[in-house]
Write an enzyme that holds these catalytic residues in place. Structure first.
Site, short mmCIF file in Angstrom:
data_model
loop_
_atom_site.label_atom_id
_atom_site.label_comp_id
_atom_site.label_asym_id
_atom_site.label_seq_id
_atom_site.Cartn_x
_atom_site.Cartn_y
_atom_site.Cartn_z
N CYS A 2 0.84 -1.19 0.00
CA CYS A 2 0.00 0.00 0.00
C CYS A 2 0.87 1.24 0.00
CB CYS A 2 -0.90 0.01 1.24
SG CYS A 2 -1.81 -1.54 1.49
N ASP A 102 -3.35 -8.91 8.08
CA ASP A 102 -2.19 -8.72 8.95
C ASP A 102 -2.19 -7.34 9.59
OD1 ASP A 102 -1.77 -7.59 6.45
OD2 ASP A 102 0.36 -8.08 6.37
N ILE A 304 12.81 -11.55 -18.54
CA ILE A 304 12.84 -10.82 -19.80
C ILE A 304 14.18 -11.06 -20.48
CG2 ILE A 304 11.23 -9.03 -19.03
CD1 ILE A 304 13.61 -7.14 -18.75
N SER A 377 11.47 -12.23 -5.11
CA SER A 377 12.73 -11.98 -5.82
C SER A 377 13.89 -12.60 -5.05
CB SER A 377 12.97 -10.48 -6.01
OG SER A 377 13.59 -9.92 -4.87
N GLY A 378 15.04 -12.70 -5.71
CA GLY A 378 16.23 -13.28 -5.10
C GLY A 378 17.21 -12.26 -4.57
#
Length: 637
Positions: A2, A102, A304, A377-378
């Site tokens: 948010c 949450d 990509i 993500s890593g």
């Protein structure tokens, strides 16, 4: 995920102003918009919501605790909120829940336990604002690693805060003066480190801290000092003092899989479609492998590709995805596709930001958002597991420096400076100057800064700027390699990597999560002896061994390409006219922020092909493009 915005204090037409500010960051929360105001105390909290958990009205914000004491606006996710709920129930603090968000869990935990304990108990990424109606105090807090942004300062007589600068920049009384120290820091790092922001009147809340503002501070127009509830440095020092010992390498791999697997499992909590970015490298492949092993179905993965082979990793990602059995999505983009993004970058990144991998990151986020609302993500693997090649190079330089007697370092540094001044322009002069700075560095922090700086003397580029002291200016009790990785964890990671991903993803209403930055994974990594991070010259050794359990070595063992674009070539080609217009000497002179001479010297050298100054030039270009964009914020557009 948010966006939050609020104000405490007198402000003309406050409700309307907060509403307009929320509209400016509606991309962070397109599903609903909320406002809570107490006219008596002059407090207003605004919120835009991207619904991830509890998609009903029960998750609407700002949210009031069941006892009516606390009002909270939250940006982020609390991954262990179900566990926190159970504990609150067992302790008798919460007889009935209104929903399963949450946000509700967190505001009730704060009512029961207080803010500091709640922050220490929470596992997640977040930025929050909480108004305590009993104490008449405002609290701001940010997650341990700074995954979620939070700016604060004063607009006129009102204390203001927001997830994005563009949301506060249009508020009545906002001071748009540029912080020249921040601009100088941008020239050094290509990002602006916390607590600085591009505006002199605004600051970033530092990761792992909270801030309490009461009436006395508001009257004096000060903000007080943030209080740390968690320290990455303290954890690093504890890790050095109490390293892990394993019976075997296999036991070490088991331990890493357990802690990382739990983090990944926790971050797969979602009521909306979820996936992951996959480059085919070690970090993202490990995250996806653990997701696939724990998800009970096909994970959506996204990558990509580029037509330029040196920058293309899509084929590797596709091979990893095929082996793991994910539902893989890929998009090949042309140079023109990437170039078309450039005009939008300055507005998306909220303040000047010059990591050029922001371009492919934005393209990746746009593609992923077509199918999912959340993507893992890593990021973080290099900082936690010693993956950057510069660690090895810097350690070799430091070892050579340490062999020199201290009494000789100063005279040799003076000789190097003299040699640099007499040397021809170009690489020889730069190398001599770099060696001189390395030898003259008082400690490992200032030494390492030479490896992560672009403009070495930013105060010679930014007019009337001085360099403030920062994290690199202080000695540490950490060994050299641990000091470097800690510095990257508290500077480059939150202020570059996480900013890059957050702004790109949230510009298209995509939530990103970073399992490597579960603080329990970090605490484990900090206790790992260096032999588990770099062995036989191979970085991220232990993480690689974990990945090999899920993916054949030949699919992931290859030189790292990074996630970049051919910026140097573009600045000599399709971006040349755009860039030179921003660097026009008359424009620079009229603005009064940059010395034109050193910038144009690098521009000419770059255009000649003798040197690649694209990272240095990109910092100036992003600042110039941002100045144009910020004018529209000032006008309220």
């Amino acid at each position: 995920m948010c966006g939050i915005l609020g104000a405490w204090g007198p402000m003309p037409e406050k409700r309307a102003a907060i509403g307009r500010g929320c509209e400016r960051m509606r991309h962070r929360g397109p599903d609903s918009q909320g406002l809570w105001e107490d006219e008596e105390t002059q407090v207003a909290l605004g919120h835009v919501r991207l619904a991830i958990l509890d998609l009903t009205e029960a998750g609407h914000q700002p949210m009031v605790s069941h006892d009516g004491r606390n009002v909270m606006a939250l940006n982020g996710e609390i991954y262990n909120h179900q566990e926190l709920r159970r504990r609150l129930e067992q302790e008798g603090h919460m007889p009935a829940w209104r929903g399963h968000s949450d946000t509700e869990t967190l505001v009730e935990a704060i009512s029961a336990w207080g803010i500091e304990r709640t922050l220490q108990e929470a596992v997640g990424m977040f930025a929050l604002a909480l108004w305590d109606r009993h104490e008449r105090s405002l609290f701001l807090a940010r997650d341990r690693f700074g995954e979620k942004p939070l700016y604060y300062g004063y607009a006129g007589d009102s204390f203001v805060f927001s997830s994005e600068l563009k949301a506060v920049a249009g508020l009545p009384g906002f001071d748009h003066r540029i912080d020249r120290q921040a601009l100088a820091l941008l020239m050094r790092h290509n990002y602006i480190p916390a607590p600085f922001s591009i505006y002199a009147a605004m600051r970033k809340l530092t990761p792992g801290s909270w801030l309490r503002l009461d009436g006395a501070l508001l009257q004096s127009k000060t903000a007080g000092q943030p209080q740390a509830y968690w320290s990455a440095e303290a954890v690093a020092l504890e890790g050095v003092a109490d390293p892990l010992a394993f019976e075997s390498d296999s036991a070490a791999i088991d331990a890493l899989e357990k802690v990382m697997g739990a983090a990944v499992q926790g971050q797969m909590l979602s009521d909306v479609p979820l996936g992951a970015f996959l480059s085919g490298g070690i970090d993202s492949s490990a995250v996806v492998a653990l997701m696939q092993a724990r998800g009970g179905g096909q994970v959506n993965t996204f990558s990509i590709g580029f037509d330029v082979p040196a920058f293309n990793e899509a084929e590797h990602a596709k091979a990893v995805a095929a082996h793991l059995g994910t539902s893989h999505h890929e998009l090949y983009v042309s140079a023109q596709d990437a170039l078309d993004v450039v005009p939008a970058v300055a507005g998306i990144y909220d303040e000047p930001f010059a990591d050029s991998s922001q371009i492919p990151t934005l393209l990746l986020a746009r593609m992923a958002r077509r199918d999912v609302t959340v993507a893992l993500s890593g990021d973080g693997g290099d900082e936690l597991m010693g993956g950057y090649s510069r660690y090895v190079r810097a350690a070799a330089w430091w070892a050579r420096r340490e062999k020199l007697p201290g009494a000789l370092r100063g005279p040799i540094a003076l000789g190097m400076r003299a040699m640099g001044g007499a040397a021809p322009l170009g690489m020889m002069r730069e190398q001599a100057g770099k060696l001189a700075q390395v030898l003259a560095a008082e400690h490992s922090g200032r030494f390492y800064r030479q490896f992560v700086s672009y403009w070495k003397k930013p105060e010679q580029v930014v007019i009337d700027a001085s360099m403030p002291e920062g994290l690199f200016d202080h000695a540490s009790g950490l060994p050299f390699l641990d000091h470097m990785t800690w510095l990257d964890t508290v500077s480059y990671l939150p202020d570059d990597i996480l900013v890059k991903v957050d702004r790109a993803a949230m510009s298209v209403s995509l939530e990103t999560r970073v399992p490597m930055l579960d603080h329990r994974v970090y605490e484990f990594a900090r206790r790992l002896p260096w032999q588990y991070k770099n062995r036989d010259g191979q970085g991220k050794w232990l993480l690689r061994q974990l990945l090999y359990r899920h993916v054949p070595r030949d699919l992931v063992d290859r030189p790292k390409k990074g996630f970049g674009v051919p910026l140097g070539l573009w600045l000599r080609g399709p971006l040349k006219d755009w860039a030179y217009a921003l660097l026009d000497p008359q424009r620079l002179k009229a603005q009064g922020l940059f010395h034109a001479r050193p910038i144009l010297q690098k521009w000419r050298e770059h255009q000649s092909g003798r040197r690649d100054w694209s990272p240095h030039l990109w910092g100036v270009l992003m600042a110039q493009a941002w100045l144009d964009e910020s004018e529209s914020w000032r006008r309220g557009q």
